[in-house]
Design a protein around this motif. Structure first.
Motif, PDB file in Angstrom:
ATOM      1  N   PRO A   1       0.825  -1.211   0.000  1.00  0.00           N
ATOM      2  CA  PRO A   1       0.000   0.000   0.000  1.00  0.00           C
ATOM      3  C   PRO A   1       0.857   1.258   0.000  1.00  0.00           C
ATOM      4  N   SER A   2       0.510   2.202  -0.857  1.00  0.00           N
ATOM      5  CA  SER A   2       1.236   3.468  -0.913  1.00  0.00           C
ATOM      6  C   SER A   2       0.400   4.598  -0.330  1.00  0.00           C
ATOM      7  N   MET A   3      -0.856   4.293   0.028  1.00  0.00           N
ATOM      8  CA  MET A   3      -1.728   5.298   0.610  1.00  0.00           C
ATOM      9  C   MET A   3      -2.728   4.612   1.517  1.00  0.00           C
ATOM     10  N   SER A   4      -3.256   5.372   2.449  1.00  0.00           N
ATOM     11  CA  SER A   4      -4.274   4.875   3.364  1.00  0.00           C
ATOM     12  C   SER A   4      -5.374   5.916   3.456  1.00  0.00           C
ATOM     13  N   LEU A   5      -6.593   5.506   3.143  1.00  0.00           N
ATOM     14  CA  LEU A   5      -7.706   6.450   3.182  1.00  0.00           C
ATOM     15  C   LEU A   5      -8.004   6.913   4.604  1.00  0.00           C
ATOM     16  N   SER A   6      -7.530   6.168   5.594  1.00  0.00           N
ATOM     17  CA  SER A   6      -7.733   6.595   6.984  1.00  0.00           C
ATOM     18  C   SER A   6      -6.541   7.408   7.492  1.00  0.00           C
ATOM     19  N   ARG A   7      -5.311   6.881   7.335  1.00  0.00           N
ATOM     20  CA  ARG A   7      -4.133   7.577   7.846  1.00  0.00           C
ATOM     21  C   ARG A   7      -3.833   8.858   7.065  1.00  0.00           C
ATOM     22  N   ASP A   8      -4.194   8.882   5.792  1.00  0.00           N
ATOM     23  CA  ASP A   8      -3.912  10.054   4.954  1.00  0.00           C
ATOM     24  C   ASP A   8      -5.122  10.986   4.830  1.00  0.00           C
ATOM     25  N   ALA A   9      -6.100  10.831   5.714  1.00  0.00           N
ATOM     26  CA  ALA A   9      -7.351  11.585   5.581  1.00  0.00           C
ATOM     27  C   ALA A   9      -7.111  13.092   5.541  1.00  0.00           C
ATOM     28  N   ASP A  10      -6.275  13.610   6.429  1.00  0.00           N
ATOM     29  CA  ASP A  10      -6.042  15.058   6.458  1.00  0.00           C
ATOM     30  C   ASP A  10      -5.368  15.541   5.175  1.00  0.00           C
ATOM     31  N   LEU A  11      -4.420  14.746   4.671  1.00  0.00           N
ATOM     32  CA  LEU A  11      -3.747  15.118   3.423  1.00  0.00           C
ATOM     33  C   LEU A  11      -4.725  15.094   2.249  1.00  0.00           C
ATOM     34  N   ILE A  12      -5.628  14.127   2.249  1.00  0.00           N
ATOM     35  CA  ILE A  12      -6.609  14.030   1.160  1.00  0.00           C
ATOM     36  C   ILE A  12      -7.572  15.210   1.220  1.00  0.00           C
ATOM     37  N   ARG A  13      -8.044  15.545   2.408  1.00  0.00           N
ATOM     38  CA  ARG A  13      -8.928  16.712   2.549  1.00  0.00           C
ATOM     39  C   ARG A  13      -8.238  17.976   2.029  1.00  0.00           C
ATOM     40  N   ALA A  14      -6.977  18.155   2.440  1.00  0.00           N
ATOM     41  CA  ALA A  14      -6.237  19.349   2.017  1.00  0.00           C
ATOM     42  C   ALA A  14      -6.026  19.351   0.504  1.00  0.00           C
ATOM     43  N   ALA A  15      -5.763  18.183  -0.075  1.00  0.00           N
ATOM     44  CA  ALA A  15      -5.525  18.100  -1.514  1.00  0.00           C
ATOM     45  C   ALA A  15      -6.777  18.450  -2.308  1.00  0.00           C
ATOM     46  N   PHE A  16      -7.941  17.952  -1.888  1.00  0.00           N
ATOM     47  CA  PHE A  16      -9.199  18.272  -2.574  1.00  0.00           C
ATOM     48  C   PHE A  16      -9.487  19.767  -2.483  1.00  0.00           C
ATOM     49  N   LEU A  17      -9.220  20.339  -1.317  1.00  0.00           N
ATOM     50  CA  LEU A  17      -9.470  21.763  -1.143  1.00  0.00           C
ATOM     51  C   LEU A  17      -8.513  22.575  -2.005  1.00  0.00           C
ATOM     52  N   GLN A  18      -7.246  22.182  -2.048  1.00  0.00           N
ATOM     53  CA  GLN A  18      -6.241  22.911  -2.814  1.00  0.00           C
ATOM     54  C   GLN A  18      -6.486  22.816  -4.317  1.00  0.00           C
ATOM     55  N   GLN A  19      -6.712  21.608  -4.817  1.00  0.00           N
ATOM     56  CA  GLN A  19      -6.784  21.418  -6.269  1.00  0.00           C
ATOM     57  C   GLN A  19      -8.170  21.695  -6.847  1.00  0.00           C
ATOM     58  N   TYR A  20      -9.223  21.316  -6.111  1.00  0.00           N
ATOM     59  CA  TYR A  20     -10.573  21.440  -6.656  1.00  0.00           C
ATOM     60  C   TYR A  20     -11.428  22.484  -5.947  1.00  0.00           C
ATOM     61  N   SER A  21     -10.888  23.081  -4.890  1.00  0.00           N
ATOM     62  CA  SER A  21     -11.689  23.974  -4.029  1.00  0.00           C
ATOM     63  C   SER A  21     -12.920  23.254  -3.503  1.00  0.00           C
ATOM     64  N   ILE A  22     -12.768  21.970  -3.199  1.00  0.00           N
ATOM     65  CA  ILE A  22     -13.847  21.139  -2.664  1.00  0.00           C
ATOM     66  C   ILE A  22     -13.531  20.815  -1.210  1.00  0.00           C
ATOM     67  N   ASP A  23     -14.434  21.221  -0.331  1.00  0.00           N
ATOM     68  CA  ASP A  23     -14.307  20.867   1.075  1.00  0.00           C
ATOM     69  C   ASP A  23     -15.061  19.553   1.280  1.00  0.00           C
ATOM     70  N   LEU A  24     -14.327  18.458   1.495  1.00  0.00           N
ATOM     71  CA  LEU A  24     -14.961  17.151   1.626  1.00  0.00           C
ATOM     72  C   LEU A  24     -15.902  17.084   2.815  1.00  0.00           C
ATOM     73  N   ASN A  25     -15.669  17.915   3.823  1.00  0.00           N
ATOM     74  CA  ASN A  25     -16.585  17.935   4.960  1.00  0.00           C
ATOM     75  C   ASN A  25     -17.980  18.380   4.539  1.00  0.00           C
TER      76      ASN A  25
END
Length: 214
Positions: free
Chosen positions: A101-125
């Motif tokens: 595994p190179s990613m974890s949807l649980s351990r990398d949750a904060d990074l994924i949220r930040a990435a969606f906000l940065q690239q797509y201006s999408i707040d996953l919350n």
């Protein structure tokens, strides 16, 4: 730009054409059943499948209710329907086999949220209950190197060069950096272990049913 999930786009025919709507029904034994699978529900289902503190039958009932709502049908039919849907969802997220595994949807949750906000201006919350699992995977696979999440994934998968007389410091720096962002071996990478968790749950259910009929 290269995305995160290798194999997400292999040049084959798209499962859903541009003129089609995202599916919200599944056909089983000639009947069509409507389901609701926003990304947050599917991620919660993953956590339920991993929860060793819950009885297997309770996990099955909870997962079914989350995805299909309350339906009156036999447990065997519920199991068959749930397996069919989860197999389909797993197929949408199937990673390359034989790789750690190179990613974890649980351990990398904060990074994924930040990435969606940065690239797509999408707040996953604000997308809980709204963004589909399929769309979440599309957007996740298209994240680029401008996001810290993709940089971390690329660092985890970057090979350490063979030692030479001139690259000691380079190797040391890379190994140290990889250790800082490494996933622990026992941590599942989200969709990487989806099928394994799913099959284990249903195998346990079948074994329990067999014991009751002996």
């Amino acid at each position: 730009p290269k995305g995160v999930c290798e194999g997400a786009e292999k040049g084959g025919e798209a499962k859903v054409k541009l003129y089609e709507s995202e599916p919200d029904t599944i056909v089983l034994d000639g009947r069509r059943y409507r389901y609701k699978a926003p990304f947050d529900t599917v991620l919660f289902v993953l956590d339920v499948l991993r929860n060793g503190n819950m009885l297997t039958a309770d996990r099955m009932r909870l997962c079914f209710r989350l995805l299909f709502g309350r339906r009156l049908m036999r447990s065997a039919k519920k199991e068959k329907l749930l397996r069919a849907l989860l197999d389909e969802l797993n197929g949408e997220a199937e990673p390359p086999s034989g790789k750690p595994p190179s990613m974890s949807l649980s351990r990398d949750a904060d990074l994924i949220r930040a990435a969606f906000l940065q690239q797509y201006s999408i707040d996953l919350n604000h997308q809980r209950g709204r963004m589909s699992w399929r769309r979440f995977l599309y957007l996740l696979s298209a994240l680029t190197e401008t996001t810290e999440f993709v940089q971390v994934v690329q660092l985890r998968t970057r090979p350490v060069p063979q030692p030479t007389k001139n690259n000691y410091q380079e190797r040391l720096a890379l190994i140290s950096a990889k250790q800082r962002v490494a996933l622990k071996p026992e941590v599942s990478g989200g969709q990487e272990h989806f099928a394994m968790q799913l099959n284990a749950m249903f195998d346990a259910l079948k074994a329990k049913a067999g014991e009751q009929h002996e």
